[in-house]
Design a protein around this motif. Sequence first.
Motif, mmCIF file in Angstrom:
data_model
loop_
_atom_site.group_PDB
_atom_site.id
_atom_site.type_symbol
_atom_site.label_atom_id
_atom_site.label_comp_id
_atom_site.label_asym_id
_atom_site.label_seq_id
_atom_site.Cartn_x
_atom_site.Cartn_y
_atom_site.Cartn_z
ATOM 1 N N MET A 172 0.823 -1.202 0.000
ATOM 2 C CA MET A 172 0.000 0.000 0.000
ATOM 3 C C MET A 172 0.861 1.257 0.000
ATOM 4 S SD MET A 172 -3.078 0.890 -0.103
ATOM 5 C CE MET A 172 -3.976 2.373 0.042
ATOM 6 N N LYS A 173 1.948 1.230 0.779
ATOM 7 C CA LYS A 173 2.832 2.395 0.815
ATOM 8 C C LYS A 173 3.487 2.633 -0.542
ATOM 9 C CE LYS A 173 4.043 2.458 5.690
ATOM 10 N NZ LYS A 173 5.149 2.425 6.635
ATOM 11 N N PHE A 174 3.833 1.531 -1.214
ATOM 12 C CA PHE A 174 4.459 1.677 -2.523
ATOM 13 C C PHE A 174 3.486 2.307 -3.514
ATOM 14 C CE2 PHE A 174 5.378 -0.034 -6.767
ATOM 15 C CZ PHE A 174 6.639 0.516 -6.947
ATOM 16 N N THR A 175 2.240 1.882 -3.487
ATOM 17 C CA THR A 175 1.227 2.424 -4.392
ATOM 18 C C THR A 175 0.991 3.901 -4.117
ATOM 19 O OG1 THR A 175 0.176 0.258 -4.428
ATOM 20 C CG2 THR A 175 -1.113 2.097 -5.249
ATOM 21 N N LEU A 176 0.920 4.269 -2.854
ATOM 22 C CA LEU A 176 0.735 5.668 -2.495
ATOM 23 C C LEU A 176 1.942 6.510 -2.906
ATOM 24 C CD1 LEU A 176 -1.121 7.707 -1.152
ATOM 25 C CD2 LEU A 176 -0.019 7.173 1.018
ATOM 26 N N LEU B 127 3.950 5.863 -5.372
ATOM 27 C CA LEU B 127 3.901 5.954 -6.826
ATOM 28 C C LEU B 127 2.891 7.000 -7.278
ATOM 29 C CD1 LEU B 127 5.104 4.674 -9.368
ATOM 30 C CD2 LEU B 127 3.248 3.037 -9.304
ATOM 31 N N LEU B 128 1.750 7.049 -6.618
ATOM 32 C CA LEU B 128 0.737 8.051 -6.932
ATOM 33 C C LEU B 128 1.250 9.460 -6.661
ATOM 34 C CD1 LEU B 128 -2.216 8.808 -7.665
ATOM 35 C CD2 LEU B 128 -2.702 8.603 -5.219
ATOM 36 N N CYS C 62 3.745 10.433 -9.316
ATOM 37 C CA CYS C 62 3.070 10.769 -10.579
ATOM 38 C C CYS C 62 2.438 12.153 -10.514
ATOM 39 C CB CYS C 62 2.038 9.715 -10.920
ATOM 40 S SG CYS C 62 2.754 8.165 -11.480
#
Length: 51
Positions: A1-5, A7-8, A11
């Motif tokens: 989840m931290k990686f996805t956040l 990455l967002l 971006c």
Amino acid sequence: MKFTLALLVFCLFAFFISWGIVMLMHGSPWLLIASVGVFLGTFIKYGCLSH
């Protein structure tokens, strides 16, 4: 989840910095200055913390 956040957020920074470059070509440097300032501030705050 931290990686996805992370990455967002990266971006979003890339979007605003590139939009700032486009606005700079039209004569308005403020978005680029603000977005790079927020990026550097965030990097200094979270990227340079000792683990």
